[in-house]
Design a protein around this motif. Sequence first.
Motif, mmCIF file in Angstrom:
data_model
loop_
_atom_site.group_PDB
_atom_site.id
_atom_site.type_symbol
_atom_site.label_atom_id
_atom_site.label_comp_id
_atom_site.label_asym_id
_atom_site.label_seq_id
_atom_site.Cartn_x
_atom_site.Cartn_y
_atom_site.Cartn_z
ATOM 1 N N TRP A 185 6.850 3.576 -5.228
ATOM 2 C CA TRP A 185 5.406 3.726 -5.395
ATOM 3 C C TRP A 185 4.932 2.635 -6.352
ATOM 4 O O TRP A 185 5.647 2.276 -7.293
ATOM 5 C CB TRP A 185 5.063 5.095 -5.986
ATOM 6 N N SER A 187 1.164 0.303 -7.959
ATOM 7 C CA SER A 187 -0.292 0.287 -8.108
ATOM 8 C C SER A 187 -0.967 -0.605 -7.080
ATOM 9 O O SER A 187 -2.149 -0.422 -6.779
ATOM 10 C CB SER A 187 -0.666 -0.183 -9.520
ATOM 11 N N ASP A 189 -0.736 -0.784 -3.908
ATOM 12 C CA ASP A 189 -1.225 -0.075 -2.723
ATOM 13 C C ASP A 189 -1.796 1.303 -3.068
ATOM 14 O O ASP A 189 -2.142 2.080 -2.186
ATOM 15 C CB ASP A 189 -0.111 0.070 -1.682
ATOM 16 N N SER A 191 -0.282 3.842 -4.263
ATOM 17 C CA SER A 191 0.631 4.976 -4.092
ATOM 18 C C SER A 191 1.073 5.578 -5.424
ATOM 19 O O SER A 191 1.364 6.777 -5.502
ATOM 20 C CB SER A 191 1.855 4.548 -3.278
ATOM 21 N N TYR A 193 -0.709 6.219 -7.941
ATOM 22 C CA TYR A 193 -1.701 7.190 -8.407
ATOM 23 C C TYR A 193 -1.531 8.526 -7.681
ATOM 24 O O TYR A 193 -1.708 9.595 -8.282
ATOM 25 C CB TYR A 193 -3.109 6.632 -8.207
ATOM 26 N N HIS A 194 -1.171 8.462 -6.408
ATOM 27 C CA HIS A 194 -0.879 9.694 -5.675
ATOM 28 C C HIS A 194 0.368 10.369 -6.247
ATOM 29 O O HIS A 194 0.418 11.594 -6.374
ATOM 30 C CB HIS A 194 -0.677 9.387 -4.188
ATOM 31 N N LEU A 195 1.359 9.551 -6.620
ATOM 32 C CA LEU A 195 2.563 10.116 -7.230
ATOM 33 C C LEU A 195 2.226 10.766 -8.568
ATOM 34 O O LEU A 195 2.717 11.858 -8.880
ATOM 35 C CB LEU A 195 3.621 9.032 -7.428
ATOM 36 N N TYR A 198 0.653 14.033 -7.985
ATOM 37 C CA TYR A 198 1.676 14.981 -7.519
ATOM 38 C C TYR A 198 2.495 15.508 -8.698
ATOM 39 O O TYR A 198 2.729 16.722 -8.821
ATOM 40 C CB TYR A 198 2.584 14.282 -6.506
#
Length: 209
Positions: A185, A187, A189, A191, A193-195, A198
């Motif tokens: 993951w 920054s 793309d 991803s 921030y989604h991690l 989560y």
Amino acid sequence: MDRDATITAITGLAEQLCDPHHHVERVRYWDKNRNEKHREWRTTQPGLLTQLHQAAVEPVEGRTEPGPRSVPGSRPPLALEALSTHAAICTHVAHWCTSLHLDLRDTAEANLRALIGATPQLDDDDLTLLAAEMRRWHRWASVATGWTAPLFAPHVPCPACKVTGQLRVNLHAQIAHCRACQATWASDDGSIYHLGAYIQAHTSRKAAA
């Protein structure tokens, strides 16, 4: 992304993995009259693969016990992670060279440079795959070189493989990877921030339980 842009991206990632780079940090200070000033602190940082190797082979001092032999000290967990990451990248790079019938060199850096030289001959599918692999290796190395500062290791399941305790997050670089399934993951793309969301949600549920 068109073909030329893909080759440019691959080359840039390889350079960060292989080549030294200049780092400039702006440092704030105050003069005798308490006026705020700034100076630039310039350093030359080795490539990410060299940083990984340095982390992995850093000598570990032993502790001396009575008797003729010293007792070796244990290698810090982050050094072991750096060693594992360095070995994994070397293996993947060598596999690519072998699959393209390139002669293997003495170092991963040399093999990466050979790959870069071969990119114009790759078809579009292989070029796209190599770009994805290069981004993955770069993320692995970026996470593992957080050995100079503690990595965040949340005790939560990986969202990709569900194995608990294998996430490693380099908070400064905003990059993470799972040691179990090698998912990454970052920054660039979004991803990471989604991690983060989560991890926060999972931690909150555990705290409320």
